[in-house]
Every structure is written in structure tokens, then in C-alpha cells.
Design a protein around this motif. Sequence first.
Motif, PDB file in Angstrom:
ATOM      1  N   LYS A  29       0.833  -1.202   0.000  1.00 24.18           N
ATOM      2  CA  LYS A  29       0.000   0.000   0.000  1.00 24.18           C
ATOM      3  C   LYS A  29       0.866   1.250   0.000  1.00 24.18           C
ATOM      4  O   LYS A  29       1.946   1.277   0.586  1.00 24.18           O
ATOM      5  CB  LYS A  29      -0.896   0.033   1.239  1.00 24.18           C
ATOM      6  N   SER A  30       0.347   2.282  -0.632  1.00 28.68           N
ATOM      7  CA  SER A  30       1.005   3.583  -0.594  1.00 28.68           C
ATOM      8  C   SER A  30      -0.002   4.658  -0.954  1.00 28.68           C
ATOM      9  O   SER A  30      -1.016   4.391  -1.610  1.00 28.68           O
ATOM     10  CB  SER A  30       2.185   3.646  -1.568  1.00 28.68           C
ATOM     11  N   ALA A  31       0.297   5.874  -0.535  1.00 30.34           N
ATOM     12  CA  ALA A  31      -0.529   7.015  -0.920  1.00 30.34           C
ATOM     13  C   ALA A  31      -0.150   7.529  -2.301  1.00 30.34           C
ATOM     14  O   ALA A  31      -0.816   8.415  -2.831  1.00 30.34           O
ATOM     15  CB  ALA A  31      -0.387   8.140   0.109  1.00 30.34           C
ATOM     16  N   GLY A  32       0.913   6.997  -2.894  1.00 30.98           N
ATOM     17  CA  GLY A  32       1.356   7.455  -4.209  1.00 30.98           C
ATOM     18  C   GLY A  32       1.915   6.326  -5.038  1.00 30.98           C
ATOM     19  O   GLY A  32       2.315   5.275  -4.529  1.00 30.98           O
ATOM     20  N   ASN A  33       1.949   6.530  -6.343  1.00 30.39           N
ATOM     21  CA  ASN A  33       2.462   5.506  -7.253  1.00 30.39           C
ATOM     22  C   ASN A  33       3.922   5.151  -6.969  1.00 30.39           C
ATOM     23  O   ASN A  33       4.313   3.993  -7.057  1.00 30.39           O
ATOM     24  CB  ASN A  33       2.327   5.978  -8.701  1.00 30.39           C
ATOM     25  N   THR A  34       4.723   6.171  -6.630  1.00 28.25           N
ATOM     26  CA  THR A  34       6.131   5.881  -6.366  1.00 28.25           C
ATOM     27  C   THR A  34       6.296   4.986  -5.151  1.00 28.25           C
ATOM     28  O   THR A  34       7.177   4.137  -5.105  1.00 28.25           O
ATOM     29  CB  THR A  34       6.935   7.177  -6.177  1.00 28.25           C
ATOM     30  N   GLY A  35       5.428   5.160  -4.157  1.00 26.57           N
ATOM     31  CA  GLY A  35       5.482   4.301  -2.984  1.00 26.57           C
ATOM     32  C   GLY A  35       5.224   2.846  -3.336  1.00 26.57           C
ATOM     33  O   GLY A  35       5.852   1.931  -2.776  1.00 26.57           O
ATOM     34  N   LEU A  36       4.301   2.607  -4.265  1.00 26.62           N
ATOM     35  CA  LEU A  36       4.042   1.234  -4.707  1.00 26.62           C
ATOM     36  C   LEU A  36       5.271   0.661  -5.419  1.00 26.62           C
ATOM     37  O   LEU A  36       5.586  -0.521  -5.274  1.00 26.62           O
ATOM     38  CB  LEU A  36       2.834   1.200  -5.639  1.00 26.62           C
ATOM     39  N   LEU A  37       5.956   1.494  -6.187  1.00 34.74           N
ATOM     40  CA  LEU A  37       7.174   1.044  -6.863  1.00 34.74           C
ATOM     41  C   LEU A  37       8.249   0.689  -5.846  1.00 34.74           C
ATOM     42  O   LEU A  37       8.864  -0.384  -5.919  1.00 34.74           O
ATOM     43  CB  LEU A  37       7.670   2.147  -7.804  1.00 34.74           C
ATOM     44  N   TYR A  38       8.468   1.566  -4.867  1.00 33.00           N
ATOM     45  CA  TYR A  38       9.493   1.299  -3.855  1.00 33.00           C
ATOM     46  C   TYR A  38       9.122   0.083  -3.010  1.00 33.00           C
ATOM     47  O   TYR A  38       9.988  -0.712  -2.638  1.00 33.00           O
ATOM     48  CB  TYR A  38       9.686   2.520  -2.959  1.00 33.00           C
ATOM     49  N   GLY A  39       7.851  -0.070  -2.703  1.00 32.92           N
ATOM     50  CA  GLY A  39       7.406  -1.232  -1.938  1.00 32.92           C
ATOM     51  C   GLY A  39       7.606  -2.525  -2.711  1.00 32.92           C
ATOM     52  O   GLY A  39       7.961  -3.566  -2.130  1.00 32.92           O
ATOM     53  N   SER A  40       7.400  -2.475  -4.019  1.00 32.36           N
ATOM     54  CA  SER A  40       7.605  -3.663  -4.853  1.00 32.36           C
ATOM     55  C   SER A  40       9.071  -4.070  -4.854  1.00 32.36           C
ATOM     56  O   SER A  40       9.410  -5.257  -4.745  1.00 32.36           O
ATOM     57  CB  SER A  40       7.123  -3.387  -6.282  1.00 32.36           C
ATOM     58  N   PHE A  41       9.954  -3.087  -4.974  1.00 29.27           N
ATOM     59  CA  PHE A  41      11.380  -3.405  -4.929  1.00 29.27           C
ATOM     60  C   PHE A  41      11.790  -3.911  -3.545  1.00 29.27           C
ATOM     61  O   PHE A  41      12.671  -4.766  -3.423  1.00 29.27           O
ATOM     62  CB  PHE A  41      12.206  -2.183  -5.318  1.00 29.27           C
ATOM     63  N   ALA A  42      11.163  -3.386  -2.496  1.00 31.95           N
ATOM     64  CA  ALA A  42      11.467  -3.868  -1.144  1.00 31.95           C
ATOM     65  C   ALA A  42      11.068  -5.336  -0.997  1.00 31.95           C
ATOM     66  O   ALA A  42      11.794  -6.131  -0.382  1.00 31.95           O
ATOM     67  CB  ALA A  42      10.750  -3.015  -0.107  1.00 31.95           C
TER      68      ALA A  42
END
Length: 702
Positions: free
Chosen positions: A120-133
Motif C-alpha cells: 500500500k502507498s498514498a502514491g504511485n512511487t510508494g508502490l514502486l518502492y514497496g515492490s522493490f522492497a
Amino acid sequence: MKTWPLLCLLIALSVTYASADDGYRLWLRYERIADPAVRAAYAKTFGFIAVSDSGDIVHNAARELQTGIGAMTGKHIPIVKTVPKNGRGIRLSLSGASDVTPVSADSYAISLEGGNVVIKSAGNTGLLYGSFALLRHLQQHLPVEKVVTQSKPKVQLRMLNHWDNPEGTIERGYAGSSLWKWYELPETVDPRYADYARANASIGINGTVVNNVNASARFLTAEYLHKVAALAGVFRKYGIKTYLSVHFAAPKTLGGLKTSDPLDPEVRKWWTEKTKEIYGIIPDFGGFLVKANSEGEPGPQDYGRTHADGANMLAEALAPFHGVVIWRAFVYKADPNADRFKAAYDEFAALDGKFARNVIVQVKNGPIDFQPREPFSPLFGNMPRTPLGMEFQLTQEYTGFATHWVYEAPIFKECLDSDTYVNGKGSTVARIVDGSLHNYPLTCVAGVANTGSDRNWTGHPMAQANWYAFGRLAWDHTLSAQAIAREWTQLTLTTHAKAVATVSDIMLRSRAIYVDYNTPLGLSRPWTGSHYAPEPWQNRSSRPDWTAIYYHRADSLGLGFDRTASGSNALEQYRPEVRRAWENAETCPLPYLLWFHHVPWSKKLSSGRILWDELCHRFYTGADSVLWMQKQWDGAQTAIDPAIHADVTGRLAKQYKEALWWRDAWILYLQTFSKQPVPAIYPKPERTLEEVKKSVNVYLMR
């Protein structure tokens, strides 16, 4: 029939060559998991990737998960619009403030809900960073149930500064030519640009300055702005904003004005119109990086104006577009009586509070110039009303180019964890840079990039770790150098436990080893003809601070630069608590001793040795420790790709040869002042000082 064995051999060789790791994949290797139990568990857990948003950034996140998990498990993972009723998988969810803590467009939370992994994220970039994590977690073969986490970057702007030139060269670049093929852009966009963006996004980097701080005004022409726009079109799909270094005199050199005075109305108008033009071509442009009145570059002081006057003029032009000015504090004048150590503080501290709100002053980690070890810059802790950004150097300008193995995370951590005492104990450099100490409205960490056109990106394969460590620490400076070393090794080289421990140990000791044979006890040598070869005798230049002798101050009495009250008094720029730690030669920590004190050759140190013997000890053990690095690396051979292992083996052999070069150059030169013999436990150098000087001259003529 006789040709059949030869054909088999050629096929075998081609398979071996094709399977060799050339380093291109960096830490995004996504190797098939050898352990069948782990592989089966992951395959069972990840049956789909559910994505409701169709934007480029989220699409790239989903595709990365599909590629990575598919490669690790050998299973195709479909990307779907809605969560299937049956099965387990991954769901990417854009959520409101109530669903994600902490809240920001870059922050993310990973949870387990109903058998699914939810990012989950409030922004698209957060979803990208979470996916890489998540992928980082799986690459280390960790249990899925332990992936639950929440993460938020501690710094807003996490950037690479490329010192790339329009003709394709890189200033202080040691990995080939520039990544950017300006002569092909914008019509031809190299696929490598997307891989560069992927690598940056995977470690949370969200900005890149594509050109050299010694900037050409050519980058502000319409021709080059469209080239830069083509790069920005690739980068934005990975949450990365594009910035430009600008030539301060562009209104004259490019615009044809009679002046570039920042207070001149026509100059201000020129920058306003140029900025509008840039945003018309690159709508999400990040802003300007500026090197001004430094090392011959033009700036506001050419017109009797201050750094704040120059920065604020550009800030005014950028403000309507929410752009930022990043103004470098790397300044020093050619004053034979001055101490370069003090220059940045002397020029900037008095300007605190006079910069516009969208200006960041970018400060090098140390007061001189990216030395293998420096005390933290005294500007940190002395500009509470001005956002101070950190500038680290990934490219190994003073740490052996692409020949020497030096893991730089300890350099970064040493600075970030230093206590300035500006608001009492605990006022670390990290808390200043991340804004938590002074409530800065903008925060920034920049790294001078070490990438180039070499297939493995960084020249030395192990230098990839410095790029990786920079990104991880820019995101979270509380991470340890040890944890990052282990993580990078597992992602990039091997998951074999013993080999991971061995390689991590080499990495963690590599910087100290380099310092010992290069600049022990606080020696510094920021000017040689190449920034590479040993040249402590260098004493001729157009200005004194471009000589080696300016810094080490060797004479018949001793060695080191006196920066106490009896010398240049540079220590006065620090808080009393910091000064007390360094101002007494009896108690000053040995790593900083010669930074602040001119020490007699026969002075007994806390190690129990006199200065001369301690220097010899450091130079000899440092060089000999490269042999230890070689032995340890050889012991990990079976767990590491043969091509990578052979590459690093060759570089370590070169490193040992050059460590002896540095050892002999320093010892033989300093011995002309100390008049003392090399301690009997060490072999005497096999060459004379004149022979060493000759070898350096031959190198510099290449």
C-alpha cells in the motif's frame, strides 16, 4: 565426424560465455532459487499480481514483480486487474491517509491480508518502492511472513549528480564514457536508460542531474533541452525527476546580454523566460544545480553579489513551477595565507537565513575535497535557517579510481553519525540533513555518480556497492554499513552464507585498509596531477592549495596541518564539544591527528609508537592487508560467478602493486624530513625515492 568434438567444445564455450555474469544486472539479478523448498513456497504464495491503476509507474512496479518472482521461481506470474477469488498473490493498492502510516507519496506499507501480500502507498512511487522492497526480501530467501513492514524515506530529494560532459566524457569518471549518447538523442533512446532508472528506483533514488557541475551553457539551448527531455521521459516512469547543472554566465554566453549580474532586471528576465521554456519542454523538471565562484566557474561574486543573491534569482524563476535551486558550497579562493578547510564556512555561514525557501545549499561531507577520511564539514550545525544538503562522492576520485576496492558506506556513515552538538548532544549530521533538527522545508542527499558506459556500469565490479549503499542510506541513514554490505552481496554475488560473510568482511575493512596505505593518521593529499598517483612531493602550481605540500606540511620538525588556535584556527568553526575532542594533540583520535596538529616525528602516540614508527606501521600493514583481501576473496571463489571473480582477482593484484607504490612514495619522501630508519621489523623499500618519482612521472605522461 572429426569435427564433432570441436563443435561440442565451441558449444560448451558459448554456453559458458553466455551464462557468465558481466555485472550488467547489478543487484537486480533475480537468480533462480536453488533451494527447492524455498522456491516452491514462493511459487505457491505468489500466484498473481493484482493492479487496478494503469499508470506507467505502477505498471513498471507490477512488471518488475512479474519478472523478478518469475525468474526466482521459474513460474509465470500473471498481472490481473482484480484479485481472484481463489489463490494467493500480490495486491498493489493506492490507499488514503488512513490506510498507510507513515503517509507520503514515497512511503509504503507491506502487509499480509487474507493470504495475500498487500503493498500500500498514498502514491504511485510508494508502490514502486514497496515492490522493490518485496523483491529485495525474496532475493535474500527470507520467509514471506517476515516481509511485513512500513517505510518512509528520511530525505525528500535523493539524487545522483552526474559530472558528464556534452562530448561524452565524464569528469572524474572511471567506468568508460557517459551513459548519455547526446549525439543520438532525442531520436534514439538507448534501452540502457530504462535499466539505469530501474536500478535507481530499486534503492529509492528519485532525482538525477544529467550534466557536469562545471556546466556548459549548451545544455540550456533548445537543442539540448529536447535531448534532456527524452531522458526525462524514461526517468519519470520510475519516479525520477531530471535536473540540470547550469552555467551562471549563460545570460551573457548564450543570451547575448552584457552582464550576468543577478540583480540586473534583464538578467532576471532572461532566467525567467529560460525557465518557462524548460518547463514547456520538461513539465516535471526538478530544478538547477549550481557551482558558482569556485575553481574558475563564474558566479554572483563576479559582480559584487553574494551566493544568496545568485541563488535567489534562480529560485525566483523556478518558484512558479515548484522547482528547486541546489547551490553548491564547494568554494575556496586562491589565498596563499588561507586555510582551504575554512573556506566554505567563511563564505556561507554569514548568509544563513538569507536564501529563498526553495534553495538548498549542498555541502560536501568534509571541508576539503572527498578525501578517504575527513572530519565532517563545519557548515553542518551552523546554518539552522538554511536547508543543507549532503554531497557524497561515489566515483572514486581519491580512493583508487576503478582499480582499488573501497566500500564507501563507512565514509558515509562516519559523517552522518558525527555529532555537531549544535542543539546539544545528539545533533548529528544526519538529523541536520534529514531536516528533523532544524525543521528544514526541503531536504536533499546527493551522490556524485560512479556510472559509465562500461558493461558493468562502475568499472570495478565491487564499486556497484557504493551506488547501492548511497541509495539505501539516502532512504534510511540509520541502516548500518554492515547490513548494507551483506544485503548487497546477497543480491549481487551469492547467497552462500560463508561467502556472504567473507565478502562482507572484506568490504567493511577495505576503506580502513586503503586509508592506512594512502593517507593514515589524518594525512590528506587533495592535489596530484591525476588524483591517483602518489605525489607527496608535488610543490608547483598556479596556486598553493593545488600542491600536495600545502596539506601535509612535512618539515624537519614533524608532519601535519596545525588547525588549532596556534595555527589556522579552523577548529574555531566547530562547537566547543567538538573542538575539545580534537584540539589537544594528546587526546585527539589518531584518525584525525594530522588533520589538526603538526606533530613531531618523535612524539609518542596513544598507540605506544612514536609518530614515525606509527606511520610506517600503517603504511606497511595497509599494503600487506591487500594480500589478506586477496586470500579472503580466493576463499569465496566457488560461490561467485567465475567472470566476476576473475575480474576482481585481477584488480586486487593491481591494488597490491599500487599499495606498495603508495607506501614507498610516502615513506621515502617523509624520510627525507624525519631522518629516521624504517623499523627493523619491516623490509626496506626496494626502490629509491628517485625511482618512485620516475615511475609517477611515467604514469602522469600516459
